[in-house]
Design a protein around this motif. Structure first.
Motif, PDB file in Angstrom:
ATOM      1  N   GLU A 147      52.449  44.092  38.227  1.00 34.28           N
ATOM      2  CA  GLU A 147      52.271  44.864  39.460  1.00 34.28           C
ATOM      3  C   GLU A 147      53.051  46.179  39.405  1.00 34.28           C
ATOM      4  O   GLU A 147      52.559  47.224  39.847  1.00 34.28           O
ATOM      5  CB  GLU A 147      52.685  44.022  40.668  1.00 34.28           C
ATOM      6  CG  GLU A 147      51.745  42.864  40.963  1.00 34.28           C
ATOM      7  CD  GLU A 147      51.816  41.697  39.973  1.00 34.28           C
ATOM      8  OE1 GLU A 147      50.916  40.836  40.026  1.00 34.28           O
ATOM      9  OE2 GLU A 147      52.763  41.627  39.155  1.00 34.28           O
TER      10      GLU A 147
ATOM     11  N   ILE B 216      57.396  41.292  45.530  1.00 32.28           N
ATOM     12  CA  ILE B 216      57.157  40.560  44.283  1.00 32.28           C
ATOM     13  C   ILE B 216      58.376  40.683  43.377  1.00 32.28           C
ATOM     14  O   ILE B 216      58.874  39.688  42.845  1.00 32.28           O
ATOM     15  CB  ILE B 216      55.882  41.093  43.582  1.00 32.28           C
ATOM     16  CG1 ILE B 216      54.635  40.691  44.368  1.00 32.28           C
ATOM     17  CG2 ILE B 216      55.814  40.605  42.132  1.00 32.28           C
ATOM     18  CD1 ILE B 216      53.372  41.413  43.935  1.00 32.28           C
TER      19      ILE B 216
ATOM     20  N   ARG C 212      53.167  34.403  43.729  1.00 31.69           N
ATOM     21  CA  ARG C 212      52.460  35.289  44.658  1.00 31.69           C
ATOM     22  C   ARG C 212      52.642  34.832  46.101  1.00 31.69           C
ATOM     23  O   ARG C 212      52.878  35.635  47.005  1.00 31.69           O
ATOM     24  CB  ARG C 212      50.977  35.365  44.303  1.00 31.69           C
ATOM     25  CG  ARG C 212      50.699  36.223  43.086  1.00 31.69           C
ATOM     26  CD  ARG C 212      49.209  36.532  42.927  1.00 31.69           C
ATOM     27  NE  ARG C 212      48.396  35.339  42.751  1.00 31.69           N
ATOM     28  CZ  ARG C 212      48.141  34.761  41.577  1.00 31.69           C
ATOM     29  NH1 ARG C 212      48.620  35.281  40.479  1.00 31.69           N
ATOM     30  NH2 ARG C 212      47.378  33.693  41.505  1.00 31.69           N
TER      31      ARG C 212
ATOM     32  N   LEU D 233      52.803  36.709  37.229  1.00 25.03           N
ATOM     33  CA  LEU D 233      52.863  35.880  38.418  1.00 25.03           C
ATOM     34  C   LEU D 233      51.808  34.787  38.389  1.00 25.03           C
ATOM     35  O   LEU D 233      50.682  35.022  37.972  1.00 25.03           O
ATOM     36  CB  LEU D 233      52.617  36.727  39.667  1.00 25.03           C
ATOM     37  CG  LEU D 233      53.788  37.522  40.223  1.00 25.03           C
ATOM     38  CD1 LEU D 233      54.332  38.504  39.231  1.00 25.03           C
ATOM     39  CD2 LEU D 233      53.378  38.206  41.491  1.00 25.03           C
TER      40      LEU D 233
END
Length: 141
Positions: free
Chosen positions: A47, A108, A86, A81
């Motif tokens: 991410e 996150i 998540r 993840l």
């Protein structure tokens, strides 16, 4: 900064290293050189990578984004993840974003750092990490 086995790297660190116009570029460059000299492994999430490439492309240049992909990305240790991580991150986002302006990506990172990486220090110029009580390295050695 001596003795760190790993560091977590955030978008603001990566961006500041690559964009010489960024106000944090001098500190990021010093930190980056220190890390390279000591071969300290960097951990991040997919991410953060997506966020970094997007920010570089929109605010800096296509060349900056591809430089990150070609030169930086291959050197990173990526924490991927699963559904549990998540879900925890979404919960953290809902909990913390009422009082603080944090992104889901920051939530996150918070979960990964606190629950899976034993609170390792973070390379970031994002004040959200400090607000969340994380150890931040944002000055050159």
């Amino acid at each position: 900064m001596e003795g760190f086995k790993h560091l977590f790297a955030d978008t603001s660190f990566f961006y500041a290293v690559l964009d010489k116009r960024d106000r944090d570029h001098p500190a990021a460059s010093q930190l980056s050189q220190f890390i390279q000299d000591r071969q300290i492994p960097l951990i991040t999430t997919w991410e953060v990578i997506v966020e970094t490439v997007t920010l570089l492309r929109y605010r800096y240049s296509y060349r900056g984004a591809t430089t990150f992909i070609d030169r930086v990305l291959p050197q990173l240790n990526i924490f991927y993840l699963d559904a549990e991580v998540r879900a925890k991150a979404v919960h953290a986002f809902l909990k913390f974003s009422r009082d603080k302006e944090i992104s889901l990506c920051d939530a996150i990172s918070y979960i990964v750092i606190t629950e899976y990486l034993n609170f390792i220090p973070c390379l970031t110029f994002d004040d959200d990490f400090k607000q969340l009580g994380l150890t931040v390295l944002d000055e050159g050695p």
